[in-house]
Design an enzyme around this catalytic site. Structure first.
Site, PDB file in Angstrom:
ATOM      1  CG  ASP A   1     -11.482  -6.589 -21.518  1.00  0.00           C
ATOM      2  OD1 ASP A   1     -10.812  -8.305 -21.763  1.00  0.00           O
ATOM      3  OD2 ASP A   1     -11.726  -6.891 -22.552  1.00  0.00           O
TER       4      ASP A   1
ATOM      5  CG  HIS B   1      -1.908   0.732   1.059  1.00  0.00           C
ATOM      6  ND1 HIS B   1      -2.294   2.060   0.320  1.00  0.00           N
ATOM      7  CD2 HIS B   1      -3.702   0.905   1.384  1.00  0.00           C
ATOM      8  CE1 HIS B   1      -3.672   2.420   0.070  1.00  0.00           C
ATOM      9  NE2 HIS B   1      -4.307   1.271   1.335  1.00  0.00           N
TER      10      HIS B   1
END
Length: 456
Positions: free
Chosen positions: A385, A164
């Protein structure tokens, strides 16, 4: 469909390998910002994608994605390095080019056995995102871990674990979007990555004197957990709530009309969660209860964050009230406190946080009697995608902050079994209080008025 809570399956994994950049990259030391390296961000975020078998796409996803990752690391080469800690606990990336971890696997389970569209918690997550020994630290460890697991039905799971300190949700999606583009054959990412961590360094009065924080920042109060407010994971139970337009309308019907028109969905739901959680936990009336919400400064007026920046660019403002005041007042009281805290954040606020980090040794946000929510519904991860169509589910692999169960929840965009778009809110709470919480949430998700207003 099998119950995901009872699902068991077998995973056959190949040995983890290091994937370096596909071409030579600069060897340099790049300092993180004073927002990136605060204590509360020194953990790894698990993300997961579930894909159906895609018509016309019979390629094995593992080598395609591995090749795309190597190509993307040429552009995002700091991710192929390792974190080092400098003076004053300052973190920096040593851009060594060593690479990121990649695991290839097969599982004897079908996609429809996961109830994947409903979001976390997912069964057997440790099988889908294997914790490679020696990889889960912060310093001198790989900054990314990928696991691609082929399923018996022809679909597959891509799980990712990311430090993170290197990126916030928007930055993580930017990186994954670049991998998706190159996996589909693009020669380079559309969005050029920008390091720019100096933009969120602690401001200086002159060459060697830091400006003091301009805000109080009670989100970093040093509060002892005197009454056992932090509960061990083994005593927690998990529930996920679906909030669609009907539930939003119902919650808004409990608010005064002016507040209902002004408050965003995030503010309304967060205020509702805060009050219901306080009722369920039943703290002493004089105990301070805290609500932290993350606010990103990307896209805000006068933002200093350029397109392509992938570091952490958010602050964590806090709303505070005694438990007695939260319970004695209408839910609108909690919503208004959340609104006030959230709308305080601007560029000056986040630079004030940077100043506090540099002066106070990069403290962790307050945990005792605190609840934290992070809205990731609009980061666009569901639209990526990789060559196999859009995912059935894409987003956090767990319901909240991994290191602090019960302290945080994500707001996750999902589509329920009836095809309705909405928000999944996974909640982790002590077992004896979950029933009370569910009951309180149920009250607010029943309309108070026949004519309700929804601001979607």
């Amino acid at each position: 469909m099998a119950s995901s809570s009872a699902l068991e399956f077998t995973v056959r994994r190949k040995l983890a390998v290091l994937v370096p950049p596909a071409a030579p990259t600069p060897r340099e030391l790049k300092r993180l910002s004073d927002i990136d390296d605060q204590d509360g961000l020194r953990f790894q975020v698990p993300i997961i994608h579930f894909f159906r078998q895609h018509d016309g796409q019979d390629d094995d996803p593992a080598p395609v994605l591995r090749s795309a990752i190597a190509a993307v690391l040429v552009h995002y080469y700091p991710f192929a390095g390792r974190l080092r800690e400098l003076e004053g606990r300052k973190l920096a990336v040593d851009c060594t080019g060593e690479g990121v971890l990649f695991v290839e696997a097969d599982a004897d389970v079908r996609l429809d056995q996961f109830d994947a569209a409903l979001g976390p918690p997912f069964p057997c997550l440790d099988e889908l995102l294997f914790d490679v020994p020696g990889s889960s630290g912060i310093l001198d460890c790989p900054l990314l871990l990928f696991q691609v697991t082929r399923l018996a039905c022809g679909g597959f799971v891509m799980a990712v674990r990311i430090q993170h300190t290197m990126a916030d949700a928007a930055g993580m999606v930017q990186l994954l979007g670049a991998i998706a583009e190159l996996a589909r054959g693009a020669p380079a990412p559309t969005v050029r990555p920008v390091w720019g961590r100096e933009l969120l360094q602690a401001p200086l009065l002159n060459d060697d004197v830091l400006l003091p924080p301009r805000f109080v920042h009670r989100e970093y109060d040093d509060v002892m957990d005197m009454n056992g407010a932090t509960v061990p994971f083994e005593f927690m139970v998990h529930r996920s709530f679906f909030i669609g337009w009907r539930e939003i309308s119902a919650i808004r019907s409990h608010l005064p009309s002016a507040l209902s028109r002004e408050a965003t969905n995030f503010e309304v739901i967060t205020g509702c969660l805060w009050r219901c959680r306080t009722v369920a936990l039943a703290p002493h009336a004089d105990e301070e209860m805290r609500m932290i919400c993350t606010v990103n400064i990307r896209g805000k007026k006068d933002t200093i964050i350029p397109v392509g920046y992938y570091g952490n660019a958010f602050a964590s403002p806090i709303a505070i009230s005694t438990a007695g005041d939260l319970l004695a007042n209408h839910v609108s009281y909690a919503v208004e406190l959340v609104m006030k805290a959230k709308r305080e954040v601007d560029v000056e606020y986040i630079l004030s946080v940077a100043a506090l980090m540099a002066q106070r040794g990069r403290p962790h946000f307050v945990v005792a009697r605190t609840y934290l929510v992070s809205d990731v519904t609009k980061v666009g991860i569901r639209d990526l995608d990789f060559g196999w169509g859009k995912p059935v589910y894409a987003g956090p692999a767990t319901g909240g902050v991994v290191a602090l169960p019960g302290v945080g929840s994500f707001f996750i965009a999902v589509r329920n079994a009836m095809g309705e778009e909405g928000i999944a809110i996974p909640v982790c709470m002590p077992s004896p209080t979950m029933d009370k919480f569910v009951n309180e949430m149920g009250k607010l998700m029943r309309p108070a008025l026949a004519d309700t207003f929804s601001k979607m």
